[in-house]
Write a protein that holds these residues in place. Structure first.
Motif, PDB file in Angstrom:
ATOM      1  N   ALA A 127      20.115 -33.511  47.001  1.00  0.00           N
ATOM      2  CA  ALA A 127      19.382 -34.316  45.830  1.00  0.00           C
ATOM      3  C   ALA A 127      19.669 -35.773  46.070  1.00  0.00           C
ATOM      4  O   ALA A 127      18.576 -36.439  45.751  1.00  0.00           O
ATOM      5  CB  ALA A 127      20.103 -33.738  44.533  1.00  0.00           C
ATOM      6  N   CYS A 128      20.780 -36.122  46.531  1.00  0.00           N
ATOM      7  CA  CYS A 128      20.871 -37.632  46.937  1.00  0.00           C
ATOM      8  C   CYS A 128      20.089 -38.083  48.018  1.00  0.00           C
ATOM      9  O   CYS A 128      19.294 -39.342  47.503  1.00  0.00           O
ATOM     10  CB  CYS A 128      22.385 -37.788  47.333  1.00  0.00           C
ATOM     11  N   VAL A 130      16.864 -36.947  48.209  1.00  0.00           N
ATOM     12  CA  VAL A 130      15.506 -36.886  47.705  1.00  0.00           C
ATOM     13  C   VAL A 130      15.608 -38.214  46.766  1.00  0.00           C
ATOM     14  O   VAL A 130      14.534 -39.005  46.705  1.00  0.00           O
ATOM     15  CB  VAL A 130      15.288 -35.682  46.770  1.00  0.00           C
ATOM     16  N   ALA A 131      16.635 -38.555  45.963  1.00  0.00           N
ATOM     17  CA  ALA A 131      16.641 -39.873  45.050  1.00  0.00           C
ATOM     18  C   ALA A 131      16.739 -40.886  45.906  1.00  0.00           C
ATOM     19  O   ALA A 131      15.735 -41.968  45.709  1.00  0.00           O
ATOM     20  CB  ALA A 131      17.945 -39.645  44.162  1.00  0.00           C
ATOM     21  N   ASP A 133      15.176 -41.492  48.778  1.00  0.00           N
ATOM     22  CA  ASP A 133      13.979 -41.250  49.597  1.00  0.00           C
ATOM     23  C   ASP A 133      14.304 -41.486  50.896  1.00  0.00           C
ATOM     24  O   ASP A 133      13.416 -42.037  51.918  1.00  0.00           O
ATOM     25  CB  ASP A 133      12.907 -42.436  49.331  1.00  0.00           C
ATOM     26  N   ARG A 150      11.730 -35.677  50.394  1.00  0.00           N
ATOM     27  CA  ARG A 150      11.036 -35.363  49.352  1.00  0.00           C
ATOM     28  C   ARG A 150       9.972 -34.384  49.745  1.00  0.00           C
ATOM     29  O   ARG A 150       9.050 -33.618  48.809  1.00  0.00           O
ATOM     30  CB  ARG A 150      10.204 -36.663  48.779  1.00  0.00           C
ATOM     31  N   GLY A 215      17.228 -37.874  41.096  1.00  0.00           N
ATOM     32  CA  GLY A 215      17.394 -36.582  41.872  1.00  0.00           C
ATOM     33  C   GLY A 215      18.328 -35.671  40.901  1.00  0.00           C
ATOM     34  O   GLY A 215      19.265 -35.991  40.518  1.00  0.00           O
ATOM     35  N   TYR A 216      17.940 -34.294  41.008  1.00  0.00           N
ATOM     36  CA  TYR A 216      18.716 -33.423  40.491  1.00  0.00           C
ATOM     37  C   TYR A 216      19.174 -32.375  41.276  1.00  0.00           C
ATOM     38  O   TYR A 216      18.815 -31.905  42.161  1.00  0.00           O
ATOM     39  CB  TYR A 216      17.745 -32.595  39.235  1.00  0.00           C
ATOM     40  N   PRO A 223      16.428 -29.272  45.595  1.00  0.00           N
ATOM     41  CA  PRO A 223      16.721 -30.490  45.114  1.00  0.00           C
ATOM     42  C   PRO A 223      15.324 -31.082  44.265  1.00  0.00           C
ATOM     43  O   PRO A 223      14.216 -31.159  44.962  1.00  0.00           O
ATOM     44  CB  PRO A 223      17.250 -31.352  46.027  1.00  0.00           C
ATOM     45  N   LEU A 225      13.078 -34.108  42.311  1.00  0.00           N
ATOM     46  CA  LEU A 225      12.907 -35.578  41.827  1.00  0.00           C
ATOM     47  C   LEU A 225      12.250 -35.439  40.701  1.00  0.00           C
ATOM     48  O   LEU A 225      11.212 -35.042  40.408  1.00  0.00           O
ATOM     49  CB  LEU A 225      11.987 -36.301  42.743  1.00  0.00           C
ATOM     50  N   GLN A 227      10.449 -36.863  38.289  1.00  0.00           N
ATOM     51  CA  GLN A 227       9.181 -37.943  38.282  1.00  0.00           C
ATOM     52  C   GLN A 227       9.026 -38.287  36.975  1.00  0.00           C
ATOM     53  O   GLN A 227       8.647 -39.408  36.555  1.00  0.00           O
ATOM     54  CB  GLN A 227       8.086 -37.423  39.173  1.00  0.00           C
TER      55      GLN A 227
END
Lengths: 284, 164
Positions: A127-128, A130-131, A133, A150, A215-216, A223, A225, A227
């Motif tokens: 998740a980190c 993804v957040a 990028d 992502r 990110g979740y 995981p 994003l 948006q």
């Protein structure tokens, strides 16, 4: 329990490990920190014929800075990330998330590359990434490629990595001034897998949020994003109305499944609670 | 079918050891059954309870989440080794005094886990102590006395350093 029998080989370089993967295909598993893999072997949830230990391959561990990226070798342990001055300066989100990963003894061994490859939606690093990028460097005998975090996570424990490939590094874009970040999660006990967690990044200028990324953890099969919530917060002062819109947007952003203790509705509620807390902490 | 085997050489409590092991054998089972070092215990066997905590190359690990073959070339320390060296004598004494154990099953793992905190975070708060030992389960004490014992040792060591 004890694992079923398998054979073990310690690869001394990347080419050897990749050749072994090519030869044994789905019968082989890559052994990095082993903090998830060996538990699943113990419970006989998987029973490979071969374990290919990549932990002694030189060059796959450590944290470095390039012109454009913070580069974290795949074999870098959670503990090293937790304590890294470079991470604290260039991707503080990771340092904030690390203490939530299991316990000290497990953080000493578990690796970021292993966590990314395993792709547990309830894990912190995916998740980190993804957040942030981030992108992943993936090596095969035929060559190297890079994939955005992502697009890397495709489904439950399903990723863009093929069986004959090895993740060698995680690359996080450098920012002139790193964004503020907050990592929060809810768990029944410290170190347990999160019920739900959030990784929030953003800038704050005169009370207004910008460059927001959310990110979740544990809010879907991968995981996620968020948006919709990001768009609701972008450029706004996070007053009660804006927060309410962002929380409402999570309904579309997230798709949690229930577990033994928490229904999807409970997780959605908790995800919204976390978002509000995280935004307030980011602004504080 | 003959099971795969591998020969490993490693250092255990300062002594060099060479043995043949099955690749699937956990480090903790190798230590207990192969070397008769039964001070470390086996609990859940999937990394949750911390009873099998040992040190490998100076860092605590789960003995049930590491294979003996992975420890080839490493230096392993168990509760037997650190007890003999006296490294944890003060912590062990504090556990006695505070009654920080009852059945003792978790104690070897708890001691090695706490030792890492004593080493890395000499100013740890009670909250940090609790967080650090959160991966080591005790089913007797309710933890209060364990936290007391670790805190006592942290305080005493700090005072000792100041006195030096």
């Amino acid at each position: 329990m004890k694992p079923s029998p398998f054979d073990y080989v310690r690869a001394t370089n990347l080419t050897e490990a990749l050749a072994l993967l090519e030869r044994h295909g789905e019968q082989a598993q890559i052994l990095a920190g082993g903090q998830t893999l060996i538990a699943t072997l113990n419970m006989r949830l998987s029973a490979p014929d071969w374990l290919i230990d990549i932990t002694r391959i030189p060059g796959l561990s450590g944290i470095t800075l390039t012109e454009t990226h913070l580069v974290i070798g795949a074999l870098t342990t959670h503990r090293e990330i937790e304590r890294s001055a470079l991470v604290a300066q260039y991707a503080p989100l990771l340092g904030q998330a690390a203490p939530h990963i299991a316990h000290a003894a497990i953080r000493n061994s578990g690796t970021i590359g292993g966590s990314i490859a395993f792709a547990d939606p309830a894990a912190e690093w995916p998740a980190c990434c993804v957040a942030l990028d981030a992108r992943f460097v993936i090596q095969a005998l035929s060559g190297e490629r890079r994939v955005s975090a992502r697009t890397f996570f495709r489904g439950l424990y399903d990723t863009d990595r093929a069986a004959h490939e090895i993740i060698t590094a995680i690359e996080i874009p450098r920012e002139r001034a790193p964004r503020r970040s907050v990592f929060m999660e809810l768990a029944r006990r410290h170190g347990d897998y999160a019920i739900v967690g959030v990784a929030l990044l953003g800038r704050v200028d005169q009370g207004r949020l910008s460059d927001v990324a959310i990110g979740y953890v544990g809010a879907g099969a991968t995981p996620l994003l968020a948006q919709g919530a990001m768009a609701a917060l972008e450029g706004q002062a996070a007053d009660a109305d804006v927060l309410a819109r962002a929380k409402a947007a999570l309904a579309q952003d997230l798709d949690p499944s229930g577990d033994l203790y928490n229904s999807p509705a409970t997780k959605r509620h908790l995800a919204a609670v976390l978002l509000e807390r995280a935004v307030k902490q980011l602004l504080a | 079918m003959t099971l795969p085997e591998a020969e490993i050489t490693l250092t255990v409590n300062g002594r060099s050891v060479r043995r043949r092991v099955e690749p699937r054998q956990h480090l903790i089972d190798f230590l207990r059954e192969g070397l008769d070092l039964t001070g470390s215990h086996v609990g859940c066997e999937h990394g949750v309870c911390g009873a099998c905590t040992v040190r490998v190359d100076g860092r605590i690990v789960r003995g049930c989440l590491m294979l003996a073959v992975q420890a080839a070339g490493c230096s392993v320390e168990t509760i037997e080794g650190v007890s003999e060296s006296g490294e944890l004598a003060d912590l062990q004494s504090a556990f006695h005094q505070r009654n920080a154990l009852q059945c003792g099953y978790c104690t070897p793992g708890m001691l090695l886990c706490a030792a890492e905190l004593l080493e890395t975070t000499p100013n740890a708060t009670r909250a940090q102590i609790r967080e650090h030992i959160s991966g080591n389960y005790c089913r007797c004490t309710g933890y209060q006395a364990i936290v007391d014992a670790i805190e006592t040792t942290l305080t005493a060591r700090r005072a000792g350093r100041t006195a030096d």
